[in-house]
Structures are given as structure tokens and as C-alpha cells.
Design a protein around this motif. Structure first.
Motif, PDB file in Angstrom:
ATOM      1  N   SER A 414     -20.656  50.203  44.767  1.00 52.80           N
ATOM      2  CA  SER A 414     -20.631  48.853  44.201  1.00 52.80           C
ATOM      3  C   SER A 414     -21.695  47.947  44.797  1.00 52.80           C
ATOM      4  CB  SER A 414     -19.253  48.227  44.413  1.00 52.80           C
ATOM      5  OG  SER A 414     -18.952  48.106  45.791  1.00 52.80           O
ATOM      6  N   GLN A 607     -16.150  47.458  42.971  1.00 53.17           N
ATOM      7  CA  GLN A 607     -16.217  46.668  41.757  1.00 53.17           C
ATOM      8  C   GLN A 607     -15.044  47.023  40.838  1.00 53.17           C
ATOM      9  OE1 GLN A 607     -20.109  47.386  40.074  1.00 53.17           O
ATOM     10  NE2 GLN A 607     -20.925  45.521  40.974  1.00 53.17           N
ATOM     11  N   VAL A 624     -15.339  41.638  42.530  1.00 52.91           N
ATOM     12  CA  VAL A 624     -15.726  42.486  43.656  1.00 52.91           C
ATOM     13  C   VAL A 624     -14.756  42.253  44.799  1.00 52.91           C
ATOM     14  CG1 VAL A 624     -17.500  43.002  45.362  1.00 52.91           C
ATOM     15  CG2 VAL A 624     -18.153  42.504  43.004  1.00 52.91           C
TER      16      VAL A 624
END
Length: 628
Positions: A414, A607, A624
Motif C-alpha cells: 500500500s 489500503q 489507509v
């Protein structure tokens, strides 16, 4: 000069396979400019922007048009270009471009014709290709030929205004008339000083060597002397590269480099990574069915090679394997990120997967970054990733009007930071980005072929973004090249950092900060600066009025709030999905709810996609989660 080589540049290749046709799109490159002591040629040390112009085709209006991206130190511009009938800029995959030291377009090819900097057909620039058989029909078609990376433009090491356009010959395969094969290497020579600076093709369609070669994957690598170029052509169905050398005597065949690889696999294409000086050869029955009875038709093998820029030879290094689970999810696109570690693969145009090629089990590291079924920022037709000059990854989507921006492709999972904003063009595009050489590597100082007295003079450069950070934070990434040894950062707020990657820096207050990076080695020092504006926190009320809800803070550690403009009349629900599309969190929204406290602290950092159904409306937003 040094006895060891350290290279800070990148060359990334994207692969696309449809109905046994291979699409590759390439890449990012940067131009090195150096003092040449043994020949009478003056080159400006600041010349590094020859890769600053890209273009792609327009799939409307008969492919009369193209959109050109021109980069600068901090951003880019987009220009729509049209030309008049009967000429056309084809939207195929045979593109290559070249700009001057300031990043201004000099000329380009669409794989068939050569066009000058005014986007007009160059003098004697028609029919600059070598083809036989049914492919000749494609010359009159507006789309051209979707065979990738069969052209590349290189500067002459001898004359400042001369350039070589190299291209593979292509003909019908005599063993399979429905397929094509390569027919060796050809070139044309362009002098841009002629015709009032618009250029002229002065030598045309010169054959260097006929051989049964691949149709695509034409690559060029700078020689370790810092001036000349190796040009590599792979034989079809053989582990042999025919190596040519472009130097101050012109271009000539040099030698054949043969490597050992598994004989039951057909190596269709090659990926070269300038950071580690390695080739990755993509093989396997899926991409070309030479072995029809393989036990697992969706297994992929990658052979990694070391390449010697001094001698122009390959050596086998190691192999790793990947697999996908269904025909619909073929591994269609690939590219390496700037540090040569993470491999990005598009599955069936629906997913973007990241693999860690440094891991012992590469398959086990698969991490889904984009999923068109669960993510609003995932557009179907995931097609071609290409690294920009500064090292971001642009992801093109086939027959769409959007380009996805991956801000930090050198990071894991992420942390790659996929931008919520797309590059949107007013038209639908097709074809691939141009194929270019990487000019951002210099000589191997102190090596046996370091014979020209050229030194690596480091150039400072960096990029930054605030994606998934607080309003006071920015992530800084080094983009310097020509073998810097020391990095010194000054953030303009009284704080400094020594080292290549400072990561995330937190500024004390909103304001404008003059951030500078100084790089150096034993040969020289260079400084690059940018103004960085830090604004105050975002106005949640404005978002609330515009969207009807706000989810904050974002990013967070698993604890966050959901605030609606008014009390819910009908209630609803909130669902949270990971990047594989799996639901990992659910909460009902009661009638009358206005602001809710949410606890997802049990989920791992990464994420996620939040989908909210409330009062007959459906909202989606990325969120996030960070480590506590």
C-alpha cells in the motif's frame, strides 16, 4: 574514476499479450551528457532530457491525432496534435521519440514514417520500415501494427546533429502464415540540421544483418565507456543475442552472445533493468504455444541474466516462477520499478499485482494493488505501466481516457501510493508509449573499457508527494543519477538529512519551504531545489457540503469517524474491503445516525475500500490504515 559500478537510473518494460500478439511499451529514460576528450564533439553536461516527450495515439477521427506529453523538472503538459490527410500519425506500438537537451521534441516515428518537431512528415521520412508479406497492408491503416518495441532512436557518437533510427525487419513466418517473425536489424540516418532545422532522412532502410529474429523487444544499452551503444537483437527460438555496436565509426555487427536457459521454453521477450544490470527473460507456454502439453499452461518462468556493459555479453543468473489461476486472469502486463526489486503484473486487465523479485518465494509475495471490482480508482483495461523521468509509474488503460498514477512504485504494498486523481484526456487513446534508450547511466569508472576519460558527474533530482500523509507531511524520493555517493537534504525549515532516502518529513507549520538536495562523488557536486507548499488542514465542512458525508481522519490507525450532513432517514450499512475484494468489516447504520465512531484497529495496515449505503445513495472511498 572508480573501480566499481553503481548505477542510479532505470529502464522499464511493459508487456501485453493478446491473441498471441505481444504488446510492449517502454519506459522511462534520462540522458547523460559528458565531456568527450578523444573526439571533437561538444556535449553540454546538462543534457539529460531526451526522454521528456512521450506520445500515444487517438482512437477516434481515423487515428489522425495523437496526444503528446512533455515533461519538465516538476510536472508535464499535454498537447493534442492533428495532421492533415493523407498523412497520419498511427496509434500503433512502433513508436520512438527523441528530444533535445532542454526536453524539446526533435523528431519521432510511429513505426512507419518519420515526423519532424512540427509534427509534419520529415523530408524523405515516408516508408521508413522494412516489412514483407501481409504486414505491408498495415502501412495504409490508421492503427499501424501492434508489435511493440521494434524501433528505437539513438544519437550518433560522432556527429552532434545526426541520429540513427534502428528497427527490426518483419515478415510472414514461413512455418505459420498467420504469425510474423523478425528479419534482422535495419537503420536509417537523420540529420536534424538540414531543411531549416526540421531535419531530413539522409540514409534509408539500410540492412545491417538478416536473421530469424524476434519481432519485438529491440533494446539498446549504453557501453561502459559512457559514449557508445550496444544494440541487441534476439534470435527467434534460440538463446542467442546478435550484438551490434554504435560508436564513432558508425554502426557494425559486433558478436553473438549465447546464454544457457531451459530448452523447453521459448523466450519471447526480454526486460532489462539498469539498476542491477540484469535482463529478465519472460518465457513459458502461455505467451507463445511452442510447448502445447505443459502441465500448467498458466505458469510463467522468468530467467534473469547479468549483462556486461564492457564486453556486451550475457550470463545466466537465476530463475523464478509465477502462476495465475484462470484463463481470464492471464499475466498480460509487466514492468519493473526503478529499484529493480518490485515487478508489477496486470492480470487480465482487471488486477494490478506487485511481486517482490528479491524474495525466495516470489509467488508468495503477490499483493493486489488495483481491483476493478471493488475499487473506484481501478479502471478496466489495465494495460501499460511506464516509468516517468522522475520515477513515478503511469498506468495506461486500453481504449480509455484515463491514466493511473502510482506515486511510489519503488515501495512495497500500500505504500506505493496510488493517486486518487487520474490524468484524463479528452479522447480515448490506444497503442503504447514510445520505446527509448536509457541515457541516465554513465561509464563504469575504472573498468577496463573506461578509455575515453569520461567521468560520472552526478546530477541531483527528487520528487515528493503528500499521499496518505498528514497535511504537514511529505514523502521525498531521490531521483538523482550519474553515480552520486553522498546525499545531503535541506528541508528549508532548519532540519537536514544525510542519506539517499529521507522518507517522510514533517514540516513544523503551513508555509512555503525551499527544499534542496545536494549530491556528490569524487568528481563533482550538484544541487537541485524546489519550493514545497504546505497548506493548512483540509476543510472538512467543504467536503461535507460537496459529498454529503466525510470520513476522517484518513489515513488513520484503525479508529476513525463517519459524519453525514443530516441525520439518516432510512439507515444503511458500511462495508470495508481489502485489495482482494474480500469483505473485512461491516457495520449497520441506524436511522437517525449523524456521526459514528468506527473501530477497525484489528485489521492489518494497508489500503482498503469503504462502501457506504445510506438513504438510497451509495458512496465509496479509499482509506489507509497505518500501524499503531
Amino acid at each position: 574514476m572508480r573501480g566499481s559500478e553503481e548505477i542510479f537510473g532505470h529502464f522499464t518494460f511493459l508487456l501485453f499479450f493478446v491473441d498471441r500478439s505481444l504488446f510492449i511499451s517502454i519506459i522511462t529514460m534520462r540522458l547523460i551528457s559528458i565531456s568527450l576528450f578523444l573526439i571533437m564533439l561538444s556535449v553540454d553536461l546538462d543534457a539529460q532530457k531526451e526522454d521528456f516527450v512521450w506520445y500515444t495515439g487517438k482512437s477516434e477521427l481515423g487515428y489522425c491525432c495523437a496526444h503528446f506529453f512533455t515533461f519538465n523538472d516538476t510536472s508535464y503538459t499535454i498537447e493534442l496534435v492533428t495532421i492533415d490527410h493523407p498523412y497520419k500519425i498511427r496509434a500503433s506500438s512502433g513508436k520512438s521519440t527523441i528530444a533535445d537537451k532542454e526536453g524539446n521534441l526533435l523528431f519521432f516515428t510511429d513505426g512507419f514514417d518519420v515526423f519532424n518537431k512540427d509534427y509534419q512528415l520529415m523530408k524523405n521520412g515516408d516508408s521508413v520500415f522494412v516489412m514483407e508479406g501481409q504486414l505491408l497492408d498495415f502501412y495504409s491503416l490508421s492503427g499501424g501494427v501492434n508489435i511493440p518495441d521494434w524501433t528505437i532512436i539513438l544519437p550518433s557518437p560522432e556527429k552532434e546533429n545526426e541520429y540513427f533510427l534502428f528497427y527490426l525487419g518483419i515478415k510472414d513466418d514461413e512455418n505459420n502464415p498467420t504469425q510474423f517473425r523478425g528479419n534482422g536489424l535495419n537503420y536509417s540516418k537523420i540529420d536534424i540540421s538540414l531543411n531549416d532545422g526540421l531535419g531530413e532522412v539522409i540514409e534509408k532502410n539500410i540492412n545491417l544483418k538478416e536473421l530469424k529474429s524476434q519481432t519485438s523487444g529491440l533494446k539498446s544499452i549504453r557501453h561502459a565507456n559512457g559514449r557508445d551503444w550496444w544494440i541487441l537483437v534476439r534470435e527467434m527460438l534460440n538463446a542467442r543475442w546478435h550484438v551490434f555496436l554504435l560508436d564513432d565509426r558508425g554502426v557494425n555487427f559486433s558478436h553473438v552472445s549465447e546464454v544457457i536457459e531451459m530448452p523447453e521454453y521459448y523466450c519471447r521477450l526480454v526486460i532489462y533493468n539498469y539498476v542491477t544490470d540484469q535482463y529478465i527473460c519472460k518465457t513459458g507456454s502461455h505467451f507463445y504455444p511452442w510447448k502445447f502439453y505443459h502441465d500448467s499452461p498458466f505458469d510463467y518462468q522468468f530467467h534473469v541474466y547479468d549483462f556486461d556493459r564492457c564486453t556486451g555479453n550475457f550470463d545466466f543468473a537465476h530463475t523464478f516462477e509465477l502462476e495465475t489461476w484462470d484463463f481470464k486472469y492471464q499475466l498480460k502486463t509487466l514492468t519493473l520499478c526503478p529499484n529493480g526489486r518490485y515487478l508489477y503484473g496486470g492480470l487480465g486487465g482487471r488486477y494490478l499485482i506487485q511481486y517482490d523479485t528479491w524474495a525466495e518465494d516470489v509467488q508468495a509475495t503477490a499483493d493486489t494493488l488495483l481491483n476493478i471490482f471493488t475499487m473506484d480508482n481501478a479502471i478496466p483495461g489495465i494495460y501499460e505501466p511506464k516509468l516517468t523521468p522522475k520515477g513515478e509509474l503511469w498506468l495506461k488503460h486500453w481504449a480509455k481516457d484515463s491514466i493511473t498514477i502510482i506515486l511510489n512504485p519503488e515501495l512495497k504494498g500500500s505504500k506505493v501510493n496510488i493517486s486518487d486523481e487520474f490524468i484524463v484526456t479528452p479522447w480515448v487513446s490506444s497503442g503504447t508509449f514510445p520505446n527509448n534508450a536509457n541515457y541516465r547511466i554513465g561509464p563504469i569508472d575504472g573498468s577496463p573499457c573506461d578509455t575515453l576519460g569520461i567521468d560520472n558527474l552526478p546530477k541531483a533530482w527528487f520528487r515528493y508527494n503528500g499521499m496518505n500523509l498528514t497535511h504537514l507531511e511529505r514523502r521525498f524520493t531521490d531521483a538523482s543519477y550519474f553515480r552520486p555517493e553522498l546525499w545531503e537534504w535541506d528541508f528549508g525549515d532548519g532540519s537536514t538529512f544525510i542519506g539517499r532516502e529521507p522518507g517522510v518529513h514533517e514540516f513544523p507549520d503551513p508555509g512555503d519551504y525551499h527544499v534542496c538536495l545536494t549530491v556528490s562523488n569524487e568528481n563533482a557536486e550538484d544541487t537541485y531545489c524546489e519550493w514545497v507548499t504546505i497548506e493548512g488542514p483540509s476543510n472538512l465542512r467543504e467536503q461535507l457540503e460537496e459529498s454529503g458525508y466525510v470520513l476522517f481522519p484518513n489515513p488513520n490507525s484503525g479508529y476513525f469517524y463517519l459524519h453525514f450532513t443530516t441525520d439518516l432517514r432510512e439507515g444503511g450499512e458500511l462495508r470495508m474491503y481489502n485489495m482482494l475484494g474480500q469483505q473485512v468489516y461491516h457495520q449497520d447504520l441506524a436511522i437517525g445516525a449523524h456521526q459514528l465512531s468506527l473501530d477497525a484497529s484489528h485489521l492489518p495496515a494497508g489500503q482498503y475500500i469503504v462502501r457506504i449505503r445510506a438513504d438510497g445513495e451509495v458512496y465509496s472511498q479509499g482509506v489507509v490504515l497505518m500501524d499503531n
